[in-house]
Enzyme design. Structure first.
Site, PDB file in Angstrom:
ATOM      1  N   HIS A 103      39.283  69.514  51.371  1.00  0.00           N
ATOM      2  CA  HIS A 103      37.832  69.200  51.698  1.00  0.00           C
ATOM      3  C   HIS A 103      37.429  69.763  53.146  1.00  0.00           C
ATOM      4  O   HIS A 103      36.170  69.638  53.236  1.00  0.00           O
ATOM      5  CB  HIS A 103      37.832  67.659  51.822  1.00  0.00           C
TER       6      HIS A 103
HETATM    7  C1  UD1 Z   1      34.422  63.345  56.927  1.00  0.00           C
HETATM    8  C2  UD1 Z   1      34.896  63.893  58.269  1.00  0.00           C
HETATM    9  C3  UD1 Z   1      36.376  64.570  58.212  1.00  0.00           C
HETATM   10  C4  UD1 Z   1      37.311  63.730  57.231  1.00  0.00           C
HETATM   11  C5  UD1 Z   1      36.671  63.674  55.779  1.00  0.00           C
HETATM   12  C6  UD1 Z   1      37.340  62.629  54.829  1.00  0.00           C
HETATM   13  C7  UD1 Z   1      33.458  64.367  59.864  1.00  0.00           C
HETATM   14  C8  UD1 Z   1      32.705  65.677  60.879  1.00  0.00           C
HETATM   15  N1  UD1 Z   1      34.147  64.448  58.916  1.00  0.00           N
HETATM   16  O1  UD1 Z   1      34.211  64.745  56.178  1.00  0.00           O
HETATM   17  O2  UD1 Z   1      36.947  64.641  59.302  1.00  0.00           O
HETATM   18  O3  UD1 Z   1      38.409  64.171  56.987  1.00  0.00           O
HETATM   19  O4  UD1 Z   1      35.427  62.697  56.036  1.00  0.00           O
HETATM   20  O5  UD1 Z   1      36.879  62.372  53.601  1.00  0.00           O
HETATM   21  O6  UD1 Z   1      33.172  63.290  60.158  1.00  0.00           O
HETATM   22  N2  UD1 Z   1      29.963  62.433  50.077  1.00  0.00           N
HETATM   23  C9  UD1 Z   1      29.633  61.678  48.910  1.00  0.00           C
HETATM   24  N3  UD1 Z   1      30.112  60.355  49.001  1.00  0.00           N
HETATM   25  C10 UD1 Z   1      30.471  59.660  50.120  1.00  0.00           C
HETATM   26  C11 UD1 Z   1      30.636  60.421  51.419  1.00  0.00           C
HETATM   27  C12 UD1 Z   1      30.372  61.837  51.281  1.00  0.00           C
HETATM   28  O7  UD1 Z   1      29.319  62.069  47.943  1.00  0.00           O
HETATM   29  O8  UD1 Z   1      30.660  58.631  50.099  1.00  0.00           O
HETATM   30  C13 UD1 Z   1      29.537  64.082  50.083  1.00  0.00           C
HETATM   31  C14 UD1 Z   1      28.116  64.122  50.236  1.00  0.00           C
HETATM   32  O9  UD1 Z   1      27.537  65.302  49.472  1.00  0.00           O
HETATM   33  C15 UD1 Z   1      28.091  64.544  51.810  1.00  0.00           C
HETATM   34  C16 UD1 Z   1      29.501  65.314  51.874  1.00  0.00           C
HETATM   35  O10 UD1 Z   1      30.409  64.424  50.865  1.00  0.00           O
HETATM   36  O11 UD1 Z   1      27.330  65.216  52.168  1.00  0.00           O
HETATM   37  C17 UD1 Z   1      30.084  65.455  53.302  1.00  0.00           C
HETATM   38  O12 UD1 Z   1      30.516  63.795  53.708  1.00  0.00           O
HETATM   39  P1  UD1 Z   1      30.394  63.835  55.274  1.00  0.00           P
HETATM   40  O13 UD1 Z   1      30.839  62.478  55.364  1.00  0.00           O
HETATM   41  O14 UD1 Z   1      29.297  64.308  56.129  1.00  0.00           O
HETATM   42  O15 UD1 Z   1      31.593  64.606  55.653  1.00  0.00           O
HETATM   43  P2  UD1 Z   1      33.203  64.870  55.049  1.00  0.00           P
HETATM   44  O16 UD1 Z   1      33.349  66.040  54.307  1.00  0.00           O
HETATM   45  O17 UD1 Z   1      33.431  63.715  54.011  1.00  0.00           O
END
Ligand code: UD1
Length: 373
Positions: A210
């Protein structure tokens, strides 16, 4: 006040909330969820399985660019602090919710406690590394999972008296839940060719991906998935897919590399399912931070698809090997595990299931000494 926001925070906060709400502890605990992760698969199941209390408040920030997400958390968090007036704010790990809440609290003069402090990959391209360095600079109390973090903090000017080596809360959760782990047979029960994966002679590998550095660049993602497709011809792989990775695979046209019955694609798994799957795997291929630690605690070989790690003890003492994204290196590490069984490893010092209790004892003493509650 304890803060959670994203999936890796939930397994860290569970034992801390349990210790805070135990009879031995005299502190009141308020749980705040920022809502950074909001999908059912990324959130609710963890609260249920890990027995985390329903948050006293949910800021429901959701997704956004790093700036938007961090700013949104800060704006919504400030009035909550004004209202609740906690004696201390506790943040865990390195996600955007960690730095956002730590920054708001410290500017209001509220002491900040950082759990899993001092870890450094020394790779500022990782958003998490920026969050780690900044959170540590503004925290009043630093709780460490491994001793390498101590040196890192001293080098950055953190006073020794603020640093406490207590062990690993993520491993508290692992130990507390091992008996509830779901078996691979149950997890794969719906999969038509499950026999391939459950064959005790060959076994299966687990794959998770991820990190933005691996999934956001279509060339890197294609190179990785092509290599993993090759590997799956020898060892079938189970691949629970993070929502952002699923989105990137679709956008970059990389689905073709997963079009094989030797790779099973699953939605993100709940904690007991992932624990069961990892604990029985022949090896795990991952770019996660937490899984490097969990595999070390489980004694399962881990091949880390990153150029560095902020958790060096998993390499020095545990079962982890850092290989990056070069197909030749990944293949060599994979062949080595298949031939030799991989590194034996040992469980690091104080990864004994009691870290949260130690943390709460130190906090309570600190608050008593400083007469803040
Ligand atoms: C975040 C953390 C990372 C952690 C990871 C675990 C930061 C900088 N990064 O990254 O350290 O290892 O979580 O999962 O905080 N999305 C969904 N549903 C959700 C959450 C996210 O669909 O419930 C999708 C969305 O498209 C979103 C993307 O995932 O834009 C990224 O989510 P985000 O929380 O920004 O960062 P992660 O990549 O999950």
């Amino acid at each position: 006040m304890c803060i959670v926001g994203a999936r890796p925070n939930f397994m860290k906060i569970a034992p801390i909330m349990a210790a805070l709400r135990s009879e031995q502890c005299h502190l009141d605990a308020f749980l705040l969820h920022t809502g950074q992760h909001y999908d059912k698969s990324m959130k609710h199941c963890f609260f249920d399985q890990l027995g985390i209390p329903v948050p006293d408040m949910d800021l429901e920030v959701g997704s956004g660019s790093h700036a938007v997400q961090t700013a949104e958390i800060m704006q919504r968090f400030e009035p909550v602090l004004d209202e609740v007036k906690p004696a201390m704010v506790l943040v865990v790990g390195d996600v955007n919710s960690t730095i956002a809440c730590a920054l708001v609290a410290t500017k209001k003069g509220i002491p900040v406690v950082h759990v899993e402090a001092g870890l450094r990959s020394y790779d500022r391209d990782m958003p998490e590394e920026v969050n780690r360095v900044l959170t540590d600079q503004i925290s009043d109390m630093h709780f460490l999972t491994e001793k390498s973090a101590h040196e890192n903090l001293l080098r950055e000017g953190i006073d020794d008296s603020r640093i406490h080596f207590v062990g690993n809360v993520m491993i508290d959760t692992l130990k507390n839940n091992l008996s509830k782990a779901v078996t691979p047979e149950q997890i794969l029960s719906e999969i038509p060719n499950k026999a391939v994966f459950l064959n005790s002679k060959t076994g299966y590998g687990v794959l998770t991906l991820h990190r933005p550095s691996n999934v956001d660049n279509p060339e890197v993602l294609a190179r990785l998935l092509e290599t993993l497709n090759e590997i799956s011809k020898t060892l079938p792989l189970v691949f629970p897919i993070h929502p952002r990775t699923a989105q990137k695979i679709k956008e970059s046209g990389c689905e073709k590399y997963l079009d094989t019955d030797r790779i099973i694609q699953l939605a993100p798994l709940a904690y007991h399912e992932m624990l069961g799957l990892n604990s029985k795997a022949r090896l795990v291929l991952t770019d996660s931070g937490g899984i490097q630690e969990e595999t070390t605690a489980l004694g399962v070989p881990c091949i880390t698809l990153r150029e560095n790690t902020e958790r060096p003890i998993t390499v020095d003492e545990g079962t982890n090997t850092i290989v990056g994204t070069d197909p030749v290196k990944i293949r060599a590490a994979f062949d080595n595990v298949m031939q030799t069984g991989g590194k034996a490893g040992k469980v690091p010092e104080l990864w004994d299931g009691k870290a949260a209790v130690r943390i709460v004892e130190v906090m309570e003493k600190w608050l008593t000494d400083n007469q803040r509650h």
